[in-house]
Design an enzyme around this catalytic site. Structure first.
Site, mmCIF file in Angstrom:
data_model
loop_
_atom_site.group_PDB
_atom_site.id
_atom_site.type_symbol
_atom_site.label_atom_id
_atom_site.label_comp_id
_atom_site.label_asym_id
_atom_site.label_seq_id
_atom_site.Cartn_x
_atom_site.Cartn_y
_atom_site.Cartn_z
ATOM 1 N N LYS A 1 17.168 11.364 44.896
ATOM 2 C CA LYS A 1 17.800 12.380 44.042
ATOM 3 C C LYS A 1 18.303 13.501 44.942
ATOM 4 O O LYS A 1 17.618 13.907 45.878
ATOM 5 C CB LYS A 1 16.757 12.914 43.053
ATOM 6 C CG LYS A 1 17.247 14.032 42.160
ATOM 7 C CD LYS A 1 16.151 14.475 41.190
ATOM 8 C CE LYS A 1 15.369 15.670 41.715
ATOM 9 N NZ LYS A 1 14.340 16.151 40.791
ATOM 10 N N GLN A 8 8.304 27.334 43.755
ATOM 11 C CA GLN A 8 8.810 28.317 44.734
ATOM 12 C C GLN A 8 7.767 28.494 45.834
ATOM 13 O O GLN A 8 7.229 29.570 46.039
ATOM 14 C CB GLN A 8 9.123 29.633 44.032
ATOM 15 C CG GLN A 8 10.241 29.471 43.008
ATOM 16 C CD GLN A 8 10.610 30.794 42.370
ATOM 17 O OE1 GLN A 8 10.661 31.816 43.025
ATOM 18 N NE2 GLN A 8 10.880 30.756 41.074
HETATM 19 C C1 R5P Z 1 11.228 18.470 41.142
HETATM 20 O O1 R5P Z 1 11.039 18.257 42.325
HETATM 21 C C2 R5P Z 1 10.206 18.162 40.104
HETATM 22 O O2 R5P Z 1 9.290 17.185 40.538
HETATM 23 C C3 R5P Z 1 10.847 17.700 38.826
HETATM 24 O O3 R5P Z 1 11.588 16.515 39.083
HETATM 25 C C4 R5P Z 1 11.765 18.740 38.267
HETATM 26 O O4 R5P Z 1 11.183 20.004 38.312
HETATM 27 C C5 R5P Z 1 12.167 18.408 36.861
HETATM 28 O O5 R5P Z 1 13.036 19.380 36.390
HETATM 29 P P1 R5P Z 1 14.218 19.011 35.434
HETATM 30 O O6 R5P Z 1 13.621 18.329 34.222
HETATM 31 O O7 R5P Z 1 14.837 20.327 35.089
HETATM 32 O O8 R5P Z 1 15.153 18.110 36.188
#
Ligand code: R5P
Length: 265
Positions: free
Chosen positions: A164, A69
């Site tokens: 992504k 955040q």
């Molecule tokens: C996002 O930008 C982070 O680098 C991670 O990819 C993310 O926080 C991973 O979270 P989750 O396992 O819930 O997809």
């Protein structure tokens, strides 16, 4: 290097093992702390001893909580990372050492010396021992491109980054990359800073499996693995999850105490 300085390491509840390892490496006195949570949710911390010299508190919260955040993504969102950074100063800390903070922007919120250390070299050392077949490093998103590049460079291989897309309101994740045919028959190191719900790794692994890759290894610094994340990641075709010990758990096979100790002295 302040070899003459004496240290006391206080191990907070979430990081006792890591704290002990750092204390040993510093030749420091180790003090255990206790945490009690009251029925109303208040917490009470007791430090079981008198610290002397320079005081090092080791605690994962559970990595550096709120680092994601770090800016106002959607209008009206509070930048809670700024508050967290200010709390360190208010609590009397003079220096903060974090391991693979989510973004450099998060680091800029600190008003005291804040140093980020990278676990990538330690993760690379671990992966070198696995003797993977023609491996390639894959970042599940474009935000992780520098991380993937650094890993690939140290390992001596190539990297790619997927596109992504995460809906900022619903959290739903989609991979919007073109086909990556060159991953066919190769072992993949799917690298992220943290695995939380596992959503990012699951979507990336499902996409990469369709490209007929060989084995997929998920690597990260902070493995939160919330709920059934581990199960879903395996079901998506990931053979092994390897993380560091910033968060205790069975995937935490890479010890970051040497790099933290080096940043302390
Ligand atoms: C996002 O930008 C982070 O680098 C991670 O990819 C993310 O926080 C991973 O979270 P989750 O396992 O819930 O997809």
């Amino acid at each position: 290097m302040s070899l003459l300085a004496s240290y006391t390491v206080i191990g907070a509840k979430a990081s006792e093992d890591l704290a002990r390892k750092i204390a040993t490496k510093l030749g420091a006195k180790y003090i255990k702390s206790e945490l009690r949570i009251f029925p109303d949710g208040e917490s009470k911390i007791t430090i079981n001893g008198k610290p002397n010299g320079k005081i090092v508190v080791v605690q994962s919260v559970p990595y550096l909580g709120y680092a994601r955040q770090d800016k106002e993504f959607l209008q009206g969102e509070v930048i809670t990372m700024s508050l967290v950074a200010n709390m360190f100063k208010a609590a009397g800390a003079t220096k903060v050492i974090v391991v693979d903070i989510h973004s450099k922007m998060a680091l800029n919120h600190f008003k005291i010396t804040a140093k980020n250390v990278s676990a990538i070299p330690e993760l690379v050392k671990y992966f070198k021992k696995l003797h993977l077949k023609n491996p390639i490093v894959v970042s599940p998103d474009l935000g992780g491109i520098t991380r993937a590049r650094d890993f690939a460079k140290l390992y001596g291989t190539k990297f790619i980054a997927l596109k992504k897309y995460r809906d900022k309101k619903t959290g739903v994740i989609e991979i919007r990359s073109k086909n990556q045919k060159h991953v066919k028959g190769r072992d993949l190191i799917l690298l992220d800073d943290m695995i939380s719900t596992g959503g990012s790794i699951v979507k990336a692994a499902e996409f990469l499996k369709k490209q007929k890759c060989r084995n997929i290894y998920a690597a990260c610094t902070h493995a939160l693995l919330i709920g059934d994340a581990e199960k879903r990641i395996r079901k998506a075709g990931v053979s092994k999850i390897i993380s560091t010990n910033t968060i205790p758990g069975k995937t935490g096979l890479v010890d970051v105490s040497p790099i933290i100790t080096k940043a302390i002295v």
